[in-house]
Design an enzyme around this catalytic site. Sequence first.
Site, PDB file in Angstrom:
ATOM      1  CG  PHE A 131      30.264  32.403  67.239  1.00 38.00           C
ATOM      2  CD1 PHE A 131      29.019  31.802  67.267  1.00 38.00           C
ATOM      3  CD2 PHE A 131      30.334  33.771  67.053  1.00 38.00           C
ATOM      4  CE1 PHE A 131      27.856  32.550  67.110  1.00 38.00           C
ATOM      5  CE2 PHE A 131      29.186  34.535  66.896  1.00 38.00           C
ATOM      6  CZ  PHE A 131      27.940  33.920  66.917  1.00 38.00           C
ATOM      7  CG  ASP A 200      35.783  34.090  71.584  1.00 37.31           C
ATOM      8  OD1 ASP A 200      35.296  34.431  72.678  1.00 37.31           O
ATOM      9  OD2 ASP A 200      35.187  34.241  70.503  1.00 37.31           O
ATOM     10  CE1 TYR A 225      26.055  38.297  73.735  1.00 37.56           C
ATOM     11  CE2 TYR A 225      27.278  40.309  73.284  1.00 37.56           C
ATOM     12  CZ  TYR A 225      26.838  39.060  72.888  1.00 37.56           C
ATOM     13  OH  TYR A 225      27.183  38.573  71.654  1.00 37.56           O
ATOM     14  CE  LYS A 226      28.333  34.751  74.116  1.00 35.95           C
ATOM     15  NZ  LYS A 226      27.062  34.822  73.382  1.00 35.95           N
ATOM     16  NE  ARG A 374      23.542  27.817  72.883  1.00 38.65           N
ATOM     17  CZ  ARG A 374      24.298  28.898  72.621  1.00 38.65           C
ATOM     18  NH1 ARG A 374      25.585  28.749  72.349  1.00 38.65           N
ATOM     19  NH2 ARG A 374      23.772  30.100  72.607  1.00 38.65           N
TER      20      ARG A 374
END
Length: 415
Positions: A131, A200, A225-226, A374
């Site tokens: 990312f 990560d 938040y995921k 996705r």
Amino acid sequence: MTRNAAATDRAELAALDAKDPLGHARERFRLPPGVIYLDGNSLGPLPVATAGLVADAVERQWGEGLIRSWNDAGWIDLPQRIGAGIAPLLGTTPDCVIACDSVSVNLFKLAGAALAAQPGRRVIIAEADDFPTDSYILSGLARIAGAELRLVARDAITAALGPDVALLVLAHAHYATGAVHDMAATNAAAHGAGVLTLWDLSHSTGALALALDADGADYAVGCGYKYLNGGPGAPAFAWIARRHHDRLQAPLQGWMGHAKPFDFTQDYAPATGVARLAIGTPPILAMTALAAGVATFDGIDLGLAEAKSAALVHRFAILASGVAARFPALTVDPAASGRHGAQLVLRHPQGRRVMAALIARGIIGDFRPSDRLRFGFPALYTRFTDLWDAAEALTQVLAGDEWQDARFDALGVVS
């Protein structure tokens, strides 16, 4: 729910839902009617408990308690308490995790601490297509610290671990492909070369069963938040192996990371352990929402959750392959053999428009350039029948022409 079982019809999938040992967890979320949510790998849905807890924090704790609530409501300890709640999801102990700041800020802090712990080594290694914000943060740190960031291909990581390398930074589960690194083997290879590791875990925590202590990791950061369902922009977390606590030199030294913050001395004296990673005053309302999200995992076996997500990914790949057989412009990224993140990528030359059309039908996934659709499959609330319904909607979108006029503004933008 075996990984190699094939989905044949919706009735079979409904039968799997009926006997799903995690089926009860769906009741912990407020999911809009008429929507199939397959984007929890970007933003988790709202837990049922969140609104009430945040309202209490606003109306009673803040409204009535005012500043007294730092003590009376335990605001001051929220970062550590939430970290302790996250710890079982990481395979570690409560005193090694703290909820604070963002993934990017925590990445900077821990990478800086790793450089300080490795005098004479000035190179950071990271995977070339992880990312992007990770490499942005690391390149900025390297410029300030007089270090060098080297981005290498996935298959060249081990070979890149030379005597000048201080730190290896990797996303455990890749944000786009879902590919998962063998954490134990990677840590062993890095340590054999004298290199520290920083993971990560943004696309792993709450989706995969983790064992940071057993796997020998050094540092880790992760997202709130995921899969943790902490709300948009929720605070992140940081983890440090206990063996590094005493010598940790955080490059950002804030008053909340001071050993005695309310003595207001001018000299900085670090708090013990992960507490020294705190910087400023914690955002209590956001922390309260994150605490509610973390609580959605109470009593959940992460091994079982990972197995369910793997089964969901596998079965959706089968259904999507059936759609692709009718519409050759659609392709299915094969899930890597072995372990895989709780997501699957389909590809289409007009993927952005196709996803926008799906969202308009209530099938919410996301799009990543240049052609990736996705879909995420968090185990706590995704049903097996959702797979069938999403594949049916995809078929209808591709068979018609609605995608050609679909607007782009419905698409998610976070990682």
